[in-house]
Design a protein around this motif. Structure first.
Motif, PDB file in Angstrom:
ATOM      1  N   LEU A  90     -16.496 -31.735   8.479  1.00  0.00           N
ATOM      2  CA  LEU A  90     -15.315 -31.754   9.326  1.00  0.00           C
ATOM      3  C   LEU A  90     -15.760 -31.606  10.778  1.00  0.00           C
ATOM      4  CD1 LEU A  90     -12.830 -29.598   7.232  1.00  0.00           C
ATOM      5  CD2 LEU A  90     -13.037 -32.076   7.335  1.00  0.00           C
ATOM      6  N   ALA A  91     -15.132 -32.385  11.650  1.00  0.00           N
ATOM      7  CA  ALA A  91     -15.567 -32.409  13.049  1.00  0.00           C
ATOM      8  C   ALA A  91     -14.847 -31.375  13.895  1.00  0.00           C
ATOM      9  CB  ALA A  91     -15.330 -33.802  13.633  1.00  0.00           C
ATOM     10  N   ALA A  92     -13.598 -31.103  13.528  1.00  0.00           N
ATOM     11  CA  ALA A  92     -12.810 -30.194  14.363  1.00  0.00           C
ATOM     12  C   ALA A  92     -13.273 -28.763  14.143  1.00  0.00           C
ATOM     13  CB  ALA A  92     -11.336 -30.322  14.014  1.00  0.00           C
TER      14      ALA A  92
ATOM     15  N   ALA B  64      -4.309 -34.291  12.886  1.00  0.00           N
ATOM     16  CA  ALA B  64      -4.508 -34.669  14.293  1.00  0.00           C
ATOM     17  C   ALA B  64      -5.746 -34.011  14.904  1.00  0.00           C
ATOM     18  CB  ALA B  64      -3.261 -34.326  15.103  1.00  0.00           C
ATOM     19  N   THR B  65      -5.949 -32.718  14.612  1.00  0.00           N
ATOM     20  CA  THR B  65      -7.086 -32.015  15.213  1.00  0.00           C
ATOM     21  C   THR B  65      -8.401 -32.632  14.760  1.00  0.00           C
ATOM     22  OG1 THR B  65      -5.751 -30.023  15.045  1.00  0.00           O
ATOM     23  CG2 THR B  65      -8.056 -29.721  15.624  1.00  0.00           C
ATOM     24  N   GLU B  66      -8.489 -32.929  13.471  1.00  0.00           N
ATOM     25  CA  GLU B  66      -9.718 -33.506  12.922  1.00  0.00           C
ATOM     26  C   GLU B  66      -9.958 -34.906  13.502  1.00  0.00           C
ATOM     27  OE1 GLU B  66     -12.072 -32.219  11.195  1.00  0.00           O
ATOM     28  OE2 GLU B  66     -13.178 -34.040  10.689  1.00  0.00           O
ATOM     29  N   VAL B  67      -8.900 -35.708  13.578  1.00  0.00           N
ATOM     30  CA  VAL B  67      -9.031 -37.071  14.112  1.00  0.00           C
ATOM     31  C   VAL B  67      -9.488 -37.019  15.570  1.00  0.00           C
ATOM     32  CG1 VAL B  67      -7.726 -39.137  14.786  1.00  0.00           C
ATOM     33  CG2 VAL B  67      -7.382 -38.131  12.521  1.00  0.00           C
ATOM     34  N   ARG B  68      -8.879 -36.101  16.342  1.00  0.00           N
ATOM     35  CA  ARG B  68      -9.244 -35.969  17.755  1.00  0.00           C
ATOM     36  C   ARG B  68     -10.722 -35.594  17.885  1.00  0.00           C
ATOM     37  NH1 ARG B  68      -6.071 -31.785  19.336  1.00  0.00           N
ATOM     38  NH2 ARG B  68      -4.242 -32.944  18.732  1.00  0.00           N
ATOM     39  N   ALA B  69     -11.150 -34.660  17.060  1.00  0.00           N
ATOM     40  CA  ALA B  69     -12.547 -34.212  17.115  1.00  0.00           C
ATOM     41  C   ALA B  69     -13.500 -35.343  16.743  1.00  0.00           C
ATOM     42  CB  ALA B  69     -12.749 -33.022  16.189  1.00  0.00           C
ATOM     43  N   ARG B  70     -13.138 -36.119  15.750  1.00  0.00           N
ATOM     44  CA  ARG B  70     -14.024 -37.222  15.330  1.00  0.00           C
ATOM     45  C   ARG B  70     -14.109 -38.316  16.384  1.00  0.00           C
ATOM     46  NH1 ARG B  70     -13.564 -38.528   8.956  1.00  0.00           N
ATOM     47  NH2 ARG B  70     -13.685 -36.397   8.213  1.00  0.00           N
ATOM     48  N   ARG B  71     -12.956 -38.589  17.023  1.00  0.00           N
ATOM     49  CA  ARG B  71     -12.956 -39.653  18.031  1.00  0.00           C
ATOM     50  C   ARG B  71     -13.696 -39.222  19.280  1.00  0.00           C
ATOM     51  NH1 ARG B  71      -7.464 -41.911  19.438  1.00  0.00           N
ATOM     52  NH2 ARG B  71      -8.548 -43.876  19.772  1.00  0.00           N
ATOM     53  N   GLY B  72     -13.764 -37.907  19.474  1.00  0.00           N
ATOM     54  CA  GLY B  72     -14.410 -37.398  20.677  1.00  0.00           C
ATOM     55  C   GLY B  72     -15.914 -37.330  20.572  1.00  0.00           C
ATOM     56  N   ARG B  73     -16.438 -37.529  19.361  1.00  0.00           N
ATOM     57  CA  ARG B  73     -17.897 -37.334  19.244  1.00  0.00           C
ATOM     58  C   ARG B  73     -18.674 -38.616  19.272  1.00  0.00           C
ATOM     59  NH1 ARG B  73     -18.521 -34.815  13.131  1.00  0.00           N
ATOM     60  NH2 ARG B  73     -17.869 -36.625  11.958  1.00  0.00           N
TER      61      ARG B  73
END
Lengths: 166, 73
Positions: A90-92, B64-73
């Motif tokens: 998980l990225a977040a 949303a939080t996970e998607v934002r984090a993935r798009r930011g990396r």
């Protein structure tokens, strides 16, 4: 409970739970289970959990792989080959209050209970190992069995490591 | 479509339940991957929610939080 021990226990608990959360998230899971607590315990600086695992001939790296293999095998049993690629972590960053599975909560509470009886008193990684050794089923138990360790053996190793009463 | 092997026999609940756990993990992974891609392609949360059979708010809250984090990396 003395103040010094209380502060030390709070540090241990923080390390343990933060580590379990990281183990879970790097395996693509939001909520830590007993297997993630066990892996986190093995990395605690007191070293007792790692030594208990060594007594039964395993370590955190082998167990981490075993957890992934247990899930992959279960899917293979359904004809779903997910390949050797590891699960996407998980990225977040974890947000909000930490959640754990009910079984992880049970293991944590049992570890704290055991730590109260330990001598010297204080929570150590080995108490988490002992609590996991009392489980009968679930991913942690399947992973242990896949590396040839029965939960009772793990419990016995934890007791031997910490001098816990049988 | 190729024939899938039979599901674990109900007389082996341990294997069947372990398969359920593994499927839940796989579904969560597929969901996060697919929703990230949908957002990349310009889908709205309402469209994502509709495709998943949940409300836009529920989809947003969950991912949303996970998607934002993935798009930011």
């Amino acid at each position: 409970m003395g103040l010094v021990r209380a502060v030390r226990d709070i540090r241990t608990i923080k390390r343990l739970l933060t580590g379990a959360e990281q183990e879970a998230r790097s395996a693509g899971e939001e909520v830590p289970g007993p297997e993630h607590l066990l892996l986190s315990a093995a990395a605690l600086p007191d070293g007792t959990a790692a030594r208990a695992l060594a007594r039964v001939g395993t370590d955190a790296a082998a167990l981490r792989s075993a957890v992934a293999a247990v899930h992959a095998d279960a899917l293979a049993g359904l004809g779903l080959e997910t390949g050797p690629a590891p699960a996407t972590s998980l990225a977040a960053p974890a947000a909000g209050p930490m959640r754990t599975s009910p079984q992880a909560q049970q293991v944590f509470q049992r570890a704290v209970e055991l730590s109260g009886r330990a001598s010297p008193a204080g929570l150590r990684g080995v108490h988490v190992v002992a609590a996991v050794g009392e489980l009968e089923r679930g991913t942690a138990v399947r992973a242990l069995r896949s590396v040839g360790v029965e939960p009772e053996q793990l419990l016995a190793a934890a007791r031997a490591e910490d001098g816990l009463p049988a | 479509m190729a024939d899938l092997p039979p599901l674990p026999a109900p007389d082996d609940p341990e294997a069947a339940l372990a398969a359920v756990v593994a499927l839940r993990r796989l579904a969560a992974r597929l969901e996060a991957d697919a929703v990230t891609e949908a957002v990349e392609q310009g889908w709205t949360w309402a469209q994502i929610g509709e495709a998943l059979g949940i409300s836009a708010q529920a989809a947003h809250k969950k991912l949303a939080t996970e998607v934002r984090a993935r798009r930011g990396r």
